[in-house]
Design a protein around this motif. Structure first.
Motif, PDB file in Angstrom:
ATOM      1  N   GLN A 257     -19.292  14.470   6.600  1.00  0.00           N
ATOM      2  CA  GLN A 257     -19.317  13.685   7.837  1.00  0.00           C
ATOM      3  C   GLN A 257     -20.524  12.763   7.963  1.00  0.00           C
ATOM      4  OE1 GLN A 257     -18.388  17.379   8.215  1.00  0.00           O
ATOM      5  NE2 GLN A 257     -16.695  16.178   7.401  1.00  0.00           N
ATOM      6  N   GLU A 258     -21.530  12.950   7.142  1.00  0.00           N
ATOM      7  CA  GLU A 258     -22.732  12.130   7.261  1.00  0.00           C
ATOM      8  C   GLU A 258     -22.461  10.660   6.938  1.00  0.00           C
ATOM      9  OE1 GLU A 258     -25.447  13.213   8.483  1.00  0.00           O
ATOM     10  OE2 GLU A 258     -25.132  15.382   8.419  1.00  0.00           O
ATOM     11  N   SER A 259     -21.504  10.400   6.037  1.00  0.00           N
ATOM     12  CA  SER A 259     -21.208   9.027   5.625  1.00  0.00           C
ATOM     13  C   SER A 259     -19.849   8.981   4.952  1.00  0.00           C
ATOM     14  CB  SER A 259     -22.282   8.513   4.654  1.00  0.00           C
ATOM     15  OG  SER A 259     -21.884   7.278   4.075  1.00  0.00           O
ATOM     16  N   THR A 260     -19.149   7.854   5.109  1.00  0.00           N
ATOM     17  CA  THR A 260     -17.882   7.675   4.402  1.00  0.00           C
ATOM     18  C   THR A 260     -18.103   7.293   2.951  1.00  0.00           C
ATOM     19  OG1 THR A 260     -17.754   5.333   5.031  1.00  0.00           O
ATOM     20  CG2 THR A 260     -16.704   6.935   6.511  1.00  0.00           C
ATOM     21  N   GLU A 261     -19.344   7.028   2.571  1.00  0.00           N
ATOM     22  CA  GLU A 261     -19.641   6.606   1.201  1.00  0.00           C
ATOM     23  C   GLU A 261     -20.129   7.748   0.318  1.00  0.00           C
ATOM     24  OE1 GLU A 261     -18.745   3.675  -0.011  1.00  0.00           O
ATOM     25  OE2 GLU A 261     -17.862   3.487   1.985  1.00  0.00           O
ATOM     26  N   ILE A 262     -19.962   8.986   0.779  1.00  0.00           N
ATOM     27  CA  ILE A 262     -20.263  10.155  -0.044  1.00  0.00           C
ATOM     28  C   ILE A 262     -19.063  11.093   0.021  1.00  0.00           C
ATOM     29  CG2 ILE A 262     -22.758   9.998   0.272  1.00  0.00           C
ATOM     30  CD1 ILE A 262     -22.588  12.158   2.385  1.00  0.00           C
ATOM     31  N   GLY A 263     -19.077  12.117  -0.823  1.00  0.00           N
ATOM     32  CA  GLY A 263     -17.992  13.085  -0.815  1.00  0.00           C
ATOM     33  C   GLY A 263     -16.718  12.528  -1.422  1.00  0.00           C
ATOM     34  N   ASN A 264     -15.586  13.015  -0.948  1.00  0.00           N
ATOM     35  CA  ASN A 264     -14.283  12.638  -1.490  1.00  0.00           C
ATOM     36  C   ASN A 264     -13.311  12.304  -0.374  1.00  0.00           C
ATOM     37  OD1 ASN A 264     -14.598  13.224  -4.481  1.00  0.00           O
ATOM     38  ND2 ASN A 264     -15.145  15.220  -3.626  1.00  0.00           N
ATOM     39  N   ARG A 265     -12.376  11.455  -0.698  1.00  0.00           N
ATOM     40  CA  ARG A 265     -11.293  11.142   0.244  1.00  0.00           C
ATOM     41  C   ARG A 265     -10.149  12.108  -0.043  1.00  0.00           C
ATOM     42  NH1 ARG A 265      -6.974   7.172   1.040  1.00  0.00           N
ATOM     43  NH2 ARG A 265      -7.070   6.628  -1.162  1.00  0.00           N
ATOM     44  N   ILE A 266      -9.953  13.066   0.865  1.00  0.00           N
ATOM     45  CA  ILE A 266      -8.887  14.051   0.686  1.00  0.00           C
ATOM     46  C   ILE A 266      -7.934  14.083   1.877  1.00  0.00           C
ATOM     47  CG2 ILE A 266     -10.245  15.496  -0.866  1.00  0.00           C
ATOM     48  CD1 ILE A 266     -10.780  17.391   1.445  1.00  0.00           C
ATOM     49  N   ASP A 267      -8.235  13.315   2.926  1.00  0.00           N
ATOM     50  CA  ASP A 267      -7.387  13.244   4.121  1.00  0.00           C
ATOM     51  C   ASP A 267      -6.755  11.855   4.178  1.00  0.00           C
ATOM     52  OD1 ASP A 267      -8.302  15.830   5.845  1.00  0.00           O
ATOM     53  OD2 ASP A 267     -10.004  14.969   4.768  1.00  0.00           O
ATOM     54  N   TYR A 268      -5.485  11.800   4.544  1.00  0.00           N
ATOM     55  CA  TYR A 268      -4.718  10.568   4.358  1.00  0.00           C
ATOM     56  C   TYR A 268      -3.803  10.253   5.531  1.00  0.00           C
ATOM     57  CZ  TYR A 268      -5.864  11.191  -0.614  1.00  0.00           C
ATOM     58  OH  TYR A 268      -6.511  11.343  -1.810  1.00  0.00           O
ATOM     59  N   ILE A 269      -3.510   8.957   5.659  1.00  0.00           N
ATOM     60  CA  ILE A 269      -2.335   8.484   6.390  1.00  0.00           C
ATOM     61  C   ILE A 269      -1.598   7.534   5.454  1.00  0.00           C
ATOM     62  CG2 ILE A 269      -1.424   7.200   8.349  1.00  0.00           C
ATOM     63  CD1 ILE A 269      -3.787   8.054  10.002  1.00  0.00           C
ATOM     64  N   PHE A 270      -0.381   7.913   5.092  1.00  0.00           N
ATOM     65  CA  PHE A 270       0.511   7.055   4.324  1.00  0.00           C
ATOM     66  C   PHE A 270       1.544   6.464   5.282  1.00  0.00           C
ATOM     67  CE2 PHE A 270      -0.859  10.382   1.354  1.00  0.00           C
ATOM     68  CZ  PHE A 270      -1.302   9.631   0.282  1.00  0.00           C
ATOM     69  N   LEU A 271       1.871   5.204   5.101  1.00  0.00           N
ATOM     70  CA  LEU A 271       2.881   4.521   5.911  1.00  0.00           C
ATOM     71  C   LEU A 271       3.983   4.018   4.994  1.00  0.00           C
ATOM     72  CD1 LEU A 271       3.978   3.083   8.497  1.00  0.00           C
ATOM     73  CD2 LEU A 271       2.468   1.165   7.911  1.00  0.00           C
ATOM     74  N   ALA A 272       5.231   4.197   5.422  1.00  0.00           N
ATOM     75  CA  ALA A 272       6.369   3.682   4.664  1.00  0.00           C
ATOM     76  C   ALA A 272       7.304   2.924   5.593  1.00  0.00           C
ATOM     77  CB  ALA A 272       7.123   4.830   3.993  1.00  0.00           C
ATOM     78  N   ASN A 273       7.716   1.756   5.155  1.00  0.00           N
ATOM     79  CA  ASN A 273       8.684   0.935   5.880  1.00  0.00           C
ATOM     80  C   ASN A 273       9.905   0.693   5.002  1.00  0.00           C
ATOM     81  OD1 ASN A 273       7.818  -0.178   8.596  1.00  0.00           O
ATOM     82  ND2 ASN A 273       5.963  -0.591   7.419  1.00  0.00           N
ATOM     83  N   PRO A 274      11.062   0.424   5.618  1.00  0.00           N
ATOM     84  CA  PRO A 274      12.209   0.015   4.806  1.00  0.00           C
ATOM     85  C   PRO A 274      11.844  -1.199   3.954  1.00  0.00           C
ATOM     86  CG  PRO A 274      12.897   0.467   7.062  1.00  0.00           C
ATOM     87  CD  PRO A 274      11.396   0.515   7.053  1.00  0.00           C
ATOM     88  N   VAL A 275      12.372  -1.246   2.743  1.00  0.00           N
ATOM     89  CA  VAL A 275      12.019  -2.340   1.834  1.00  0.00           C
ATOM     90  C   VAL A 275      12.448  -3.687   2.387  1.00  0.00           C
ATOM     91  CG1 VAL A 275      12.023  -0.892  -0.217  1.00  0.00           C
ATOM     92  CG2 VAL A 275      14.152  -1.993   0.518  1.00  0.00           C
ATOM     93  N   THR A 276      13.389  -3.686   3.335  1.00  0.00           N
ATOM     94  CA  THR A 276      13.917  -4.944   3.863  1.00  0.00           C
ATOM     95  C   THR A 276      13.204  -5.422   5.113  1.00  0.00           C
ATOM     96  OG1 THR A 276      15.561  -3.674   5.102  1.00  0.00           O
ATOM     97  CG2 THR A 276      16.223  -4.521   2.945  1.00  0.00           C
ATOM     98  N   ALA A 277      12.333  -4.582   5.720  1.00  0.00           N
ATOM     99  CA  ALA A 277      11.705  -4.985   6.985  1.00  0.00           C
ATOM    100  C   ALA A 277      10.444  -4.187   7.234  1.00  0.00           C
ATOM    101  CB  ALA A 277      12.674  -4.780   8.152  1.00  0.00           C
ATOM    102  N   GLU A 278       9.413  -4.862   7.734  1.00  0.00           N
ATOM    103  CA  GLU A 278       8.170  -4.182   8.116  1.00  0.00           C
ATOM    104  C   GLU A 278       8.274  -3.826   9.598  1.00  0.00           C
ATOM    105  OE1 GLU A 278       3.455  -4.683   7.155  1.00  0.00           O
ATOM    106  OE2 GLU A 278       4.526  -6.436   7.884  1.00  0.00           O
ATOM    107  N   LEU A 279       8.827  -2.655   9.866  1.00  0.00           N
ATOM    108  CA  LEU A 279       9.086  -2.257  11.247  1.00  0.00           C
ATOM    109  C   LEU A 279       7.842  -1.723  11.942  1.00  0.00           C
ATOM    110  CD1 LEU A 279      12.545  -0.493  10.747  1.00  0.00           C
ATOM    111  CD2 LEU A 279      12.083  -2.855  11.438  1.00  0.00           C
ATOM    112  N   LEU A 280       6.928  -1.138  11.192  1.00  0.00           N
ATOM    113  CA  LEU A 280       5.689  -0.612  11.750  1.00  0.00           C
ATOM    114  C   LEU A 280       4.548  -1.168  10.909  1.00  0.00           C
ATOM    115  CD1 LEU A 280       4.978   1.268  14.102  1.00  0.00           C
ATOM    116  CD2 LEU A 280       4.936   3.175  12.493  1.00  0.00           C
TER     117      LEU A 280
END
Length: 312
Positions: A257-280
């Motif tokens: 928590q001290e900095s985003t430039e140390i440690g590892n990225r292990i928590d995520y938000i993935f987003l998926a949209n239909p290939v035909t439209a960017e709905l979100l």
């Protein structure tokens, strides 16, 4: 005469613009994924930040500004209920929740919960079939809890229930690296079963899988393996990892928590949209350590949050 009519119409439109100003953009949907570390029973002594009652009350207050809240490690019923009660008080009748149920075999629940101020149309849960066991990993074993995946189908609004996003949250194996790939497959199978390919999807949580720039560059990494499995589960959607999509090569570490430039990225938000439209549409993604004067930080992880905008 026709020319005069066009002039009058132009003047009328100009007057409307001056009166009302430019059209306001729609308010974004704010989503957050947060491992809050409320360990169960005797294991609660290992909570890095301690003072669970205080942290739960503070989180119930601070998380109320979001629209979709995905929580991990809410194993302990008392602080989880206190946190969710804070959200319910803030959101009133709009409050909705889905909580990962405790299995019949006596293990602790999977520590997952989704809370939202938007309507939940349906929800589902599953458990991973393989996890580290106490005989090999002692008190660090994930097998004490029934980790898995929680899904909620969340409507855009009470009036627009035909527009929705499928939200999946998970917390993957922490101790036994060799078991994590089997959970990637089970996560993908659950996504395949419960997502709607005509609507957007969010997959969030603590993946215990490094997604640093070096992992992104390595096509054989576990990071690429879980991406491949999830994309294979939803072939009619275009799934992206929001942090590198919007921040490129920045680390975005979440386990220090001290900095985003140390440690590892292990928590995520993935987003998926239909290939035909960017709905979100993604507008922003941030790593939020939630600093606190009393406990320094409100968890041993930083949260990942995103601003999303509904399109047509």
């Amino acid at each position: 005469m026709a020319c005069s009519s066009r002039v009058r119409m132009a003047l009328l439109l100009a007057a409307v613009c001056l009166t009302w100003g430019p059209a306001r953009a729609a308010e974004p949907v704010r989503a957050i994924s947060y491992n809050v570390q409320f360990l169960p029973s005797l294991a609660s002594i290992a909570n890095k930040r301690g003072n669970t009652k205080y942290r739960a009350a503070e989180l119930g207050r601070k998380l109320a500004v979001y629209d979709i809240v995905g929580l991990q490690e809410v194993f302990d019923d008392a602080p989880r209920n206190l946190l969710l009660a804070g959200l319910k008080q803030a959101w009133g009748d709009a409050y909705a929740e889905a909580v990962h149920p405790r299995p019949a075999d006596g293990r602790f629940n999977g520590g997952l919960a989704i809370a939202t101020r938007l309507p939940i149309l349906a929800w589902h849960a599953t458990y991973y079939t393989k996890s580290s066991q106490p005989k090999e990993y002692g008190l660090r074993a994930d097998g004490f809890a029934a980790k898995g995946v929680l899904h909620a189908r969340i409507a855009r609004s009470a009036e627009r229930r035909d527009e929705f996003v499928d939200v999946f949250i998970t917390h993957l194996e922490a101790a036994a690296d060799e078991l994590r790939p089997s959970q990637y497959k089970e996560l993908a199978a659950f996504i395949a079963e419960h997502h709607d390919p005509a609507h957007p999807m969010l997959v969030m949580g603590d993946f215990n899988t490094h997604g640093n720039p070096a992992d992104q560059d390595d096509a054989t990494s576990a990071y690429h393996q879980v991406l491949t499995d999830m994309r294979g589960a939803a072939p009619k959607l275009r799934l992206v990892d929001l942090w590198p999509t919007l921040h490129g090569r920045e680390l975005g570490g979440t386990n220090e928590q001290e900095s985003t430039e140390i440690g590892n990225r292990i928590d995520y938000i993935f987003l998926a949209n239909p290939v035909t439209a960017e709905l979100l549409r993604p507008r922003a993604v941030r790593v939020n350590p939630f600093p606190d004067e009393k406990t320094k930080f409100l968890s041993d992880h930083s949260a990942v949050e995103a601003d999303l905008e509904w399109g047509r």
